[in-house]
Scaffold this motif. Structure first.
Motif, mmCIF file in Angstrom:
data_model
loop_
_atom_site.group_PDB
_atom_site.id
_atom_site.type_symbol
_atom_site.label_atom_id
_atom_site.label_comp_id
_atom_site.label_asym_id
_atom_site.label_seq_id
_atom_site.Cartn_x
_atom_site.Cartn_y
_atom_site.Cartn_z
ATOM 1 N N HIS A 68 0.823 -1.215 0.000
ATOM 2 C CA HIS A 68 0.000 0.000 0.000
ATOM 3 C C HIS A 68 0.859 1.269 0.000
ATOM 4 N N LEU A 69 1.965 1.242 0.712
ATOM 5 C CA LEU A 69 2.847 2.411 0.745
ATOM 6 C C LEU A 69 3.518 2.626 -0.605
ATOM 7 N N THR A 70 3.935 1.548 -1.240
ATOM 8 C CA THR A 70 4.571 1.651 -2.560
ATOM 9 C C THR A 70 3.591 2.209 -3.575
ATOM 10 N N ARG A 71 2.355 1.739 -3.524
ATOM 11 C CA ARG A 71 1.321 2.238 -4.445
ATOM 12 C C ARG A 71 1.054 3.725 -4.208
ATOM 13 N N LEU A 99 1.608 21.593 -4.339
ATOM 14 C CA LEU A 99 2.351 20.965 -5.432
ATOM 15 C C LEU A 99 3.590 21.785 -5.792
ATOM 16 N N ALA A 100 3.445 23.120 -5.757
ATOM 17 C CA ALA A 100 4.558 24.002 -6.133
ATOM 18 C C ALA A 100 5.631 24.072 -5.049
ATOM 19 N N SER A 101 5.293 23.632 -3.842
ATOM 20 C CA SER A 101 6.283 23.670 -2.758
ATOM 21 C C SER A 101 7.429 22.705 -3.024
ATOM 22 N N LYS A 102 7.172 21.685 -3.828
ATOM 23 C CA LYS A 102 8.216 20.710 -4.172
ATOM 24 C C LYS A 102 8.027 20.271 -5.625
ATOM 25 N N PRO A 103 8.448 21.119 -6.577
ATOM 26 C CA PRO A 103 8.293 20.781 -8.006
ATOM 27 C C PRO A 103 8.931 19.435 -8.321
ATOM 28 N N ASN A 104 8.258 18.691 -9.193
ATOM 29 C CA ASN A 104 8.697 17.376 -9.674
ATOM 30 C C ASN A 104 8.572 16.255 -8.635
ATOM 31 N N GLN A 105 8.132 16.581 -7.416
ATOM 32 C CA GLN A 105 7.869 15.521 -6.438
ATOM 33 C C GLN A 105 6.424 15.071 -6.561
ATOM 34 N N VAL A 106 6.228 13.756 -6.563
ATOM 35 C CA VAL A 106 4.875 13.214 -6.664
ATOM 36 C C VAL A 106 4.193 13.274 -5.298
ATOM 37 N N PHE A 107 3.000 13.865 -5.267
ATOM 38 C CA PHE A 107 2.182 13.891 -4.054
ATOM 39 C C PHE A 107 1.058 12.879 -4.219
ATOM 40 N N GLN A 108 0.960 11.919 -3.320
ATOM 41 C CA GLN A 108 -0.125 10.950 -3.422
ATOM 42 C C GLN A 108 -1.464 11.633 -3.142
ATOM 43 N N ARG A 109 -2.493 11.114 -3.737
ATOM 44 C CA ARG A 109 -3.820 11.729 -3.638
ATOM 45 C C ARG A 109 -4.261 11.858 -2.177
ATOM 46 N N ALA A 110 -4.018 10.803 -1.383
ATOM 47 C CA ALA A 110 -4.435 10.834 0.021
ATOM 48 C C ALA A 110 -3.750 11.962 0.774
ATOM 49 N N ARG A 132 -0.165 8.154 -12.813
ATOM 50 C CA ARG A 132 -1.232 7.143 -12.786
ATOM 51 C C ARG A 132 -1.144 6.230 -11.551
ATOM 52 N N GLY A 133 -2.257 6.131 -10.860
ATOM 53 C CA GLY A 133 -2.347 5.244 -9.714
ATOM 54 C C GLY A 133 -1.742 5.795 -8.434
ATOM 55 N N ILE A 134 -1.144 7.002 -8.508
ATOM 56 C CA ILE A 134 -0.485 7.564 -7.326
ATOM 57 C C ILE A 134 -1.046 8.938 -6.977
#
Length: 225
Positions: A20-23, A161-172, A214-216
């Protein structure tokens, strides 16, 4: 990418939590007991540790105290017990939160996001992403001579999102950060806000884009000309 250490002698739970954490976009480090966990920490330092209380040898309370005192790593304790005494012992050892098994994966992700947010450094008042400037005091978004006054939730999503450009933020994590842990709506709300932000940015800044992973979740990308 945020690193999370998961420590549990139950291999089924260890694998389930790791999946779940990896997803959700986290990099997972695994250990089956306290000794293994300390060994992992010799080479990699996680942003957070998820620790089972009932483990042979070094139990979860002892490991939590070590993580807190020696490495200053936030800890989320997992246990099959829900007694007040266990909670008290966990918090006295230095844990940041407590989750009783069995638990919903979504609740685990919300709690992780809440802990990580508390440990984040204070946000800068001015954020710069490509040609876009985000002022967290005036709630203005500018690019060149154009200025946007966005609805508050849209602004908060964009600023996150702009606080860390290019970092993926999970939906949750986005939902918890912007709407709060107790929000009773669904993820369609986030989809709608992302769509509107994209439309607004497209009018003033061609070099900034919110990308779906996708999916994250989502990340903000800056395109260099």
């Amino acid at each position: 990418m945020r690193k999370i250490l998961v420590v549990d002698d139950d291999k089924h739970i260890l694998e389930l939590v790791s999946i779940h954490l990896t997803r959700a976009g986290y990099h997972v480090l695994k250990a089956e007991n306290g000794v293994q966990a300390v060994g992992v920490l010799q080479s990699e330092l996680p942003d957070l540790a998820i620790v089972d209380v009932m483990m042979p040898g070094m139990n979860g309370f002892e490991l939590t105290k070590k993580l807190h005192d020696d490495w200053d790593i936030p800890v989320l304790l997992l246990t099959a017990k829900g007694e007040l005494e266990d909670k008290e012992q966990g918090f006295l050892a230095g844990s940041d939160d407590y989750l009783v098994k069995p638990f919903e994966p979504k609740e685990l992700l919300f709690r992780i996001a809440a802990i990580l947010r508390r440990y984040d450094k204070p946000a800068d008042s001015i954020l710069q992403a490509g040609s876009v400037t985000i002022n967290r005091k005036s709630f203005e978004v500018t690019a060149g001579s154009s200025t946007l006054l966005m609805p508050l939730k849209e602004f908060e999503v964009l600023a996150l999102l702009a606080s860390k450009p290019n970092q993926v933020f999970q939906r949750a994590a986005i939902m918890e950060s912007v709407w709060g842990y107790d929000y009773e709506g669904d993820e369609q709300t986030l989809n709608t806000h992302i769509k509107r932000i994209r439309e607004r940015l497209a009018k003033i800044a061609a070099d900034v884009e919110i990308v779906t992973v996708r999916g994250i979740g989502y990340k903000l990308e800056v395109h260099r000309s």
